[in-house]
Write a protein that holds these residues in place. Sequence first.
Motif, PDB file in Angstrom:
ATOM      1  N   HIS A   1      84.208  39.906 -38.472  1.00 22.36           N
ATOM      2  CA  HIS A   1      85.537  39.863 -39.075  1.00 22.36           C
ATOM      3  C   HIS A   1      85.418  39.968 -40.603  1.00 22.36           C
ATOM      4  N   ALA A   2      84.456  39.248 -41.172  1.00 23.20           N
ATOM      5  CA  ALA A   2      84.236  39.320 -42.622  1.00 23.20           C
ATOM      6  C   ALA A   2      83.847  40.732 -43.038  1.00 23.20           C
ATOM      7  N   TRP A   3      82.999  41.374 -42.251  1.00 25.52           N
ATOM      8  CA  TRP A   3      82.571  42.747 -42.547  1.00 25.52           C
ATOM      9  C   TRP A   3      83.776  43.687 -42.545  1.00 25.52           C
TER      10      TRP A   3
ATOM     11  N   LEU B   1      88.628  31.590 -40.351  1.00 26.03           N
ATOM     12  CA  LEU B   1      87.557  30.742 -40.868  1.00 26.03           C
ATOM     13  C   LEU B   1      87.927  29.263 -40.755  1.00 26.03           C
ATOM     14  N   ALA B   2      89.156  28.915 -41.097  1.00 27.63           N
ATOM     15  CA  ALA B   2      89.592  27.514 -41.005  1.00 27.63           C
ATOM     16  C   ALA B   2      89.539  27.015 -39.566  1.00 27.63           C
ATOM     17  N   ILE B   3      90.027  27.821 -38.643  1.00 28.97           N
ATOM     18  CA  ILE B   3      90.000  27.443 -37.225  1.00 28.97           C
ATOM     19  C   ILE B   3      88.564  27.330 -36.731  1.00 28.97           C
ATOM     20  N   PHE B   4      87.707  28.252 -37.156  1.00 28.81           N
ATOM     21  CA  PHE B   4      86.283  28.226 -36.809  1.00 28.81           C
ATOM     22  C   PHE B   4      85.662  26.899 -37.245  1.00 28.81           C
TER      23      PHE B   4
ATOM     24  N   PHE C   1      77.641  32.196 -31.400  1.00 27.30           N
ATOM     25  CA  PHE C   1      78.326  33.422 -30.996  1.00 27.30           C
ATOM     26  C   PHE C   1      79.653  33.607 -31.726  1.00 27.30           C
ATOM     27  N   TRP C   2      80.364  32.524 -31.966  1.00 28.40           N
ATOM     28  CA  TRP C   2      81.594  32.628 -32.753  1.00 28.40           C
ATOM     29  C   TRP C   2      81.249  32.999 -34.196  1.00 28.40           C
ATOM     30  N   GLY C   3      80.108  32.515 -34.673  1.00 32.66           N
ATOM     31  CA  GLY C   3      79.639  32.875 -36.010  1.00 32.66           C
ATOM     32  C   GLY C   3      79.378  34.366 -36.132  1.00 32.66           C
ATOM     33  N   ILE C   4      78.858  34.973 -35.077  1.00 36.05           N
ATOM     34  CA  ILE C   4      78.671  36.428 -35.074  1.00 36.05           C
ATOM     35  C   ILE C   4      80.031  37.115 -35.172  1.00 36.05           C
ATOM     36  N   GLY C   5      81.006  36.614 -34.431  1.00 37.21           N
ATOM     37  CA  GLY C   5      82.358  37.163 -34.518  1.00 37.21           C
ATOM     38  C   GLY C   5      82.948  37.000 -35.908  1.00 37.21           C
TER      39      GLY C   5
END
Length: 106
Positions: free
Chosen positions: A71-73, A27-30, A63-67
Amino acid sequence: MTVTDQNERYKYAKERVKRLKGFYWHLAIFIIINSYILVNIYISSSYNNEEFWNWATFTTLFFWGIGMAMHAWKVFGTQFFFSKKWEEEQIEKYIKEEEFERQKWE
């Protein structure tokens, strides 16, 4: 509780902490990378008189948000926000804090 049960609980807790840590790093890197990309695109588009608000600007974020959501799921499961388990953990935490404060004053 047997030693084996304690070891299993410790391993489970350690693995969960490892997954949480991985998610928070992701999340931080995102946030850092996408902020950098969007600021650069904004500066570039204003300098070159180009349109900032278009699909191409936000494709990486989308698209990174979908990833990130997947990951959160994986880390949190279906009980992402304010689950029953979370409520119980918070109640238990506050009970322990109150008991500690009471013992401190006795």
